[in-house]
Write a protein that holds these residues in place. Structure first.
Motif, PDB file in Angstrom:
ATOM      1  N   ILE A 215       0.819  -1.216   0.000  1.00 37.51           N
ATOM      2  CA  ILE A 215       0.000   0.000   0.000  1.00 37.51           C
ATOM      3  C   ILE A 215       0.853   1.268   0.000  1.00 37.51           C
ATOM      4  N   THR A 216       2.192   1.116   0.097  1.00 34.80           N
ATOM      5  CA  THR A 216       3.053   2.293  -0.051  1.00 34.80           C
ATOM      6  C   THR A 216       3.269   2.636  -1.523  1.00 34.80           C
ATOM      7  N   VAL A 217       2.960   1.698  -2.418  1.00 32.04           N
ATOM      8  CA  VAL A 217       3.136   1.934  -3.853  1.00 32.04           C
ATOM      9  C   VAL A 217       2.018   2.846  -4.354  1.00 32.04           C
ATOM     10  N   PRO A 218       2.335   3.886  -5.098  1.00 26.54           N
ATOM     11  CA  PRO A 218       1.309   4.791  -5.624  1.00 26.54           C
ATOM     12  C   PRO A 218       0.236   4.035  -6.410  1.00 26.54           C
ATOM     13  N   GLY A 219      -1.015   4.287  -6.065  1.00 22.87           N
ATOM     14  CA  GLY A 219      -2.133   3.679  -6.780  1.00 22.87           C
ATOM     15  C   GLY A 219      -2.597   2.359  -6.216  1.00 22.87           C
ATOM     16  N   ILE A 220      -1.831   1.745  -5.326  1.00 18.06           N
ATOM     17  CA  ILE A 220      -2.214   0.458  -4.758  1.00 18.06           C
ATOM     18  C   ILE A 220      -2.997   0.693  -3.465  1.00 18.06           C
ATOM     19  N   GLY A 221      -4.282   0.398  -3.524  1.00 17.73           N
ATOM     20  CA  GLY A 221      -5.138   0.554  -2.359  1.00 17.73           C
ATOM     21  C   GLY A 221      -5.350  -0.756  -1.634  1.00 17.73           C
ATOM     22  N   HIS A 222      -6.280  -0.749  -0.713  1.00 19.18           N
ATOM     23  CA  HIS A 222      -6.534  -1.919   0.135  1.00 19.18           C
ATOM     24  C   HIS A 222      -6.907  -3.159  -0.672  1.00 19.18           C
ATOM     25  N   LEU A 223      -7.924  -3.041  -1.522  1.00 10.69           N
ATOM     26  CA  LEU A 223      -8.404  -4.216  -2.256  1.00 10.69           C
ATOM     27  C   LEU A 223      -7.374  -4.738  -3.251  1.00 10.69           C
ATOM     28  N   THR A 224      -6.673  -3.836  -3.920  1.00  5.60           N
ATOM     29  CA  THR A 224      -5.642  -4.268  -4.877  1.00  5.60           C
ATOM     30  C   THR A 224      -4.523  -4.985  -4.158  1.00  5.60           C
ATOM     31  N   ALA A 225      -4.119  -4.491  -3.001  1.00  3.62           N
ATOM     32  CA  ALA A 225      -3.055  -5.136  -2.226  1.00  3.62           C
ATOM     33  C   ALA A 225      -3.475  -6.532  -1.789  1.00  3.62           C
ATOM     34  N   VAL A 226      -4.704  -6.660  -1.308  1.00  5.22           N
ATOM     35  CA  VAL A 226      -5.201  -7.966  -0.867  1.00  5.22           C
ATOM     36  C   VAL A 226      -5.288  -8.930  -2.044  1.00  5.22           C
ATOM     37  N   TYR A 227      -5.770  -8.432  -3.184  1.00  2.89           N
ATOM     38  CA  TYR A 227      -5.888  -9.302  -4.363  1.00  2.89           C
ATOM     39  C   TYR A 227      -4.513  -9.762  -4.835  1.00  2.89           C
ATOM     40  N   LEU A 228      -3.532  -8.880  -4.811  1.00  2.00           N
ATOM     41  CA  LEU A 228      -2.167  -9.244  -5.197  1.00  2.00           C
ATOM     42  C   LEU A 228      -1.619 -10.333  -4.293  1.00  2.00           C
ATOM     43  N   ILE A 229      -1.872 -10.223  -3.013  1.00  2.00           N
ATOM     44  CA  ILE A 229      -1.397 -11.231  -2.060  1.00  2.00           C
ATOM     45  C   ILE A 229      -2.058 -12.576  -2.325  1.00  2.00           C
ATOM     46  N   SER A 230      -3.356 -12.564  -2.609  1.00  2.13           N
ATOM     47  CA  SER A 230      -4.081 -13.824  -2.807  1.00  2.13           C
ATOM     48  C   SER A 230      -3.727 -14.505  -4.126  1.00  2.13           C
ATOM     49  N   CYS A 231      -3.561 -13.730  -5.195  1.00  4.29           N
ATOM     50  CA  CYS A 231      -3.318 -14.350  -6.508  1.00  4.29           C
ATOM     51  C   CYS A 231      -1.847 -14.716  -6.737  1.00  4.29           C
ATOM     52  N   THR A 232      -0.944 -14.213  -5.878  1.00  7.00           N
ATOM     53  CA  THR A 232       0.482 -14.567  -5.999  1.00  7.00           C
ATOM     54  C   THR A 232       0.942 -15.441  -4.848  1.00  7.00           C
ATOM     55  N   THR A 233      -0.028 -15.956  -4.054  1.00  6.98           N
ATOM     56  CA  THR A 233       0.289 -16.717  -2.831  1.00  6.98           C
ATOM     57  C   THR A 233       1.323 -15.971  -1.987  1.00  6.98           C
ATOM     58  N   ASN A 234       1.022 -14.705  -1.770  1.00  6.33           N
ATOM     59  CA  ASN A 234       1.866 -13.814  -0.967  1.00  6.33           C
ATOM     60  C   ASN A 234       3.282 -13.724  -1.514  1.00  6.33           C
ATOM     61  N   PHE A 235       3.397 -13.757  -2.851  1.00  3.18           N
ATOM     62  CA  PHE A 235       4.677 -13.596  -3.547  1.00  3.18           C
ATOM     63  C   PHE A 235       5.690 -14.677  -3.142  1.00  3.18           C
ATOM     64  N   SER A 236       5.190 -15.875  -2.839  1.00  2.00           N
ATOM     65  CA  SER A 236       6.062 -16.956  -2.377  1.00  2.00           C
ATOM     66  C   SER A 236       6.985 -17.477  -3.473  1.00  2.00           C
ATOM     67  N   ALA A 237       6.596 -17.300  -4.743  1.00  2.00           N
ATOM     68  CA  ALA A 237       7.402 -17.827  -5.851  1.00  2.00           C
ATOM     69  C   ALA A 237       8.533 -16.888  -6.263  1.00  2.00           C
ATOM     70  N   LYS A 238       8.656 -15.742  -5.586  1.00  3.25           N
ATOM     71  CA  LYS A 238       9.713 -14.777  -5.908  1.00  3.25           C
ATOM     72  C   LYS A 238       9.664 -14.372  -7.384  1.00  3.25           C
ATOM     73  N   ILE A 239       8.496 -13.955  -7.835  1.00  3.11           N
ATOM     74  CA  ILE A 239       8.332 -13.582  -9.231  1.00  3.11           C
ATOM     75  C   ILE A 239       9.026 -12.256  -9.521  1.00  3.11           C
ATOM     76  N   THR A 240       9.285 -12.020 -10.798  1.00  3.42           N
ATOM     77  CA  THR A 240       9.873 -10.751 -11.223  1.00  3.42           C
ATOM     78  C   THR A 240       8.762  -9.774 -11.590  1.00  3.42           C
ATOM     79  N   GLY A 241       9.146  -8.510 -11.729  1.00  6.29           N
ATOM     80  CA  GLY A 241       8.169  -7.505 -12.120  1.00  6.29           C
ATOM     81  C   GLY A 241       7.589  -7.789 -13.492  1.00  6.29           C
ATOM     82  N   LYS A 242       8.423  -8.248 -14.402  1.00  6.56           N
ATOM     83  CA  LYS A 242       7.945  -8.544 -15.759  1.00  6.56           C
ATOM     84  C   LYS A 242       6.962  -9.709 -15.748  1.00  6.56           C
ATOM     85  N   GLN A 243       7.217 -10.704 -14.886  1.00  7.15           N
ATOM     86  CA  GLN A 243       6.303 -11.842 -14.804  1.00  7.15           C
ATOM     87  C   GLN A 243       4.931 -11.407 -14.293  1.00  7.15           C
ATOM     88  N   LEU A 244       4.918 -10.535 -13.293  1.00  3.57           N
ATOM     89  CA  LEU A 244       3.638 -10.043 -12.780  1.00  3.57           C
ATOM     90  C   LEU A 244       2.927  -9.205 -13.834  1.00  3.57           C
TER      91      LEU A 244
END
Length: 340
Positions: A215-244
């Motif tokens: 939520i410190t990233v410009p434009g990322i609000g509560h729901l977007t942050a939660v959705y990002l966590i859920s769809c990336t399994t809390n970034f457990s796969a260590k994805i890159t920015g390009k992959q996302l």
């Protein structure tokens, strides 16, 4: 179990049952493929375990299980593999399908055999999927439920609006009252689900930590942050920015061939549409409230760029920043990653 023995299992999952194909490779020699069908239930998995035991399948890293991502129907198998210590790869259905080449005809048994052969062929490149996290699954289900309920509210409101200009006022009033009650009930359900989502985030240290970073990233609000966590399994796969960014469908790819096809660069239709929509809303927000992005948008527009092309570039920038703050474990402040 002999160290030179490996087992490859391809599973085609459906709602009521799943078809499994088993190939043993002993001393580098492929054995014949065995197939069976099991109920997609707890009892079915017990029968599946006995079936594997009858073929002396090693319940360790010498066995690779590959299934397609079916949304929710593969979760029991996912949990089973985690408990048994089996390596499991949950693959993209389209990617696995295209690996078959030109395939004529299909059924569940044939599909499981093809997935089994795919597992054997691509074993060296396939990455094991993360362990099933019940908390993240709950979060994902709550987010999906919220989206469905919100869609129902919008559908009801649109229906009432369409009737207003053509209906008798008396009848219209009755219909609006009936739908108002339904809309209010759904709205309350959404509030209840949002409360549960907030509770999950607040009570889980790892989720809360990444949420606070996002939520410190410009434009990322509560729901977007939660959705990002859920769809990336809390970034457990260590994805890159390009992959996302690719996953969200905001990366343009070249479209040309020889001298006959000279198309403009464009994003691919395969994407997480919900995440793409959230990034689009984020892009509209940063243009309005953040000088860094507003200046960029205006400059590109003056250069003659199409507004949607500029918006897509901003969506891409947001995706890159999202991954940067999580991977660096530092919040985004003034276009810099600084220590917390």
């Amino acid at each position: 179990m002999n160290a030179s023995s490996n087992f490859f299992i391809g599973i085609d999952v459906s709602k009521p049952f799943f078809d499994a194909s088993l190939m043993a490779v002993i001393d580098h020699q492929k054995q014949s493929i065995e197939t069976a069908r099991f109920d997609n239930t707890a009892d079915g998995l017990k029968a599946f375990a006995k079936w594997l035991k009858s073929f002396k399948v090693s319940m360790d890293q010498n066995t690779l299980v590959v299934i397609e991502n079916t949304g929710i129907y593969h979760r029991l198998i996912w949990s089973f593999c985690n408990k048994k210590g089996l390596s499991l790869h949950i693959g993209n259905a389209a990617h696995i399908k295209w690996s078959f080449g030109i395939a004529r005809g299909k059924n569940d048994k044939i599909d499981s055999i093809r997935i089994c052969k795919y597992a054997c062929k691509e074993a060296d490149t396939l990455k094991a999927s993360a362990v099933l996290n019940p908390v993240l699954m709950q979060l994902k289900d709550f987010m999906t439920s919220r989206t469905r309920l919100l869609s129902q509210i919008n559908s009801n409101k649109q229906y009432i609006k369409e009737l207003k200009n053509i209906n008798d006022p008396t009848v219209q009033k009755v219909i609006e009252q009936a739908h108002r009650t339904a809309i209010e009930g759904i709205a309350q359900s959404i509030k209840d689900i949002e409360a549960l989502i907030n509770k999950i985030i607040a009570e889980n240290i790892e989720l809360k930590h990444n949420y606070d970073l996002l939520i410190t990233v410009p434009g990322i609000g509560h729901l977007t942050a939660v959705y990002l966590i859920s769809c990336t399994t809390n970034f457990s796969a260590k994805i890159t920015g390009k992959q996302l960014a690719c996953y969200a469908g905001v990366v343009p790819f070249e479209h040309s061939s020889g001298i006959s096809i000279k198309g403009r660069n464009r994003v691919h239709h395969m994407a997480n549409k919900e995440l793409k929509k959230l990034f689009h809303l984020s892009a509209l927000t940063v243009i309005q409230y953040y000088p860094e992005f507003r200046t960029y948008y205006n400059r590109k527009k003056e250069e003659g760029k199409h507004p949607m092309s500029i918006l897509n570039a901003i969506r891409n920038k947001i995706a890159l920043r999202v991954v940067a703050v999580v991977n660096h474990q530092k919040p985004y402040v003034n276009n810099q990653l600084i220590a917390a």
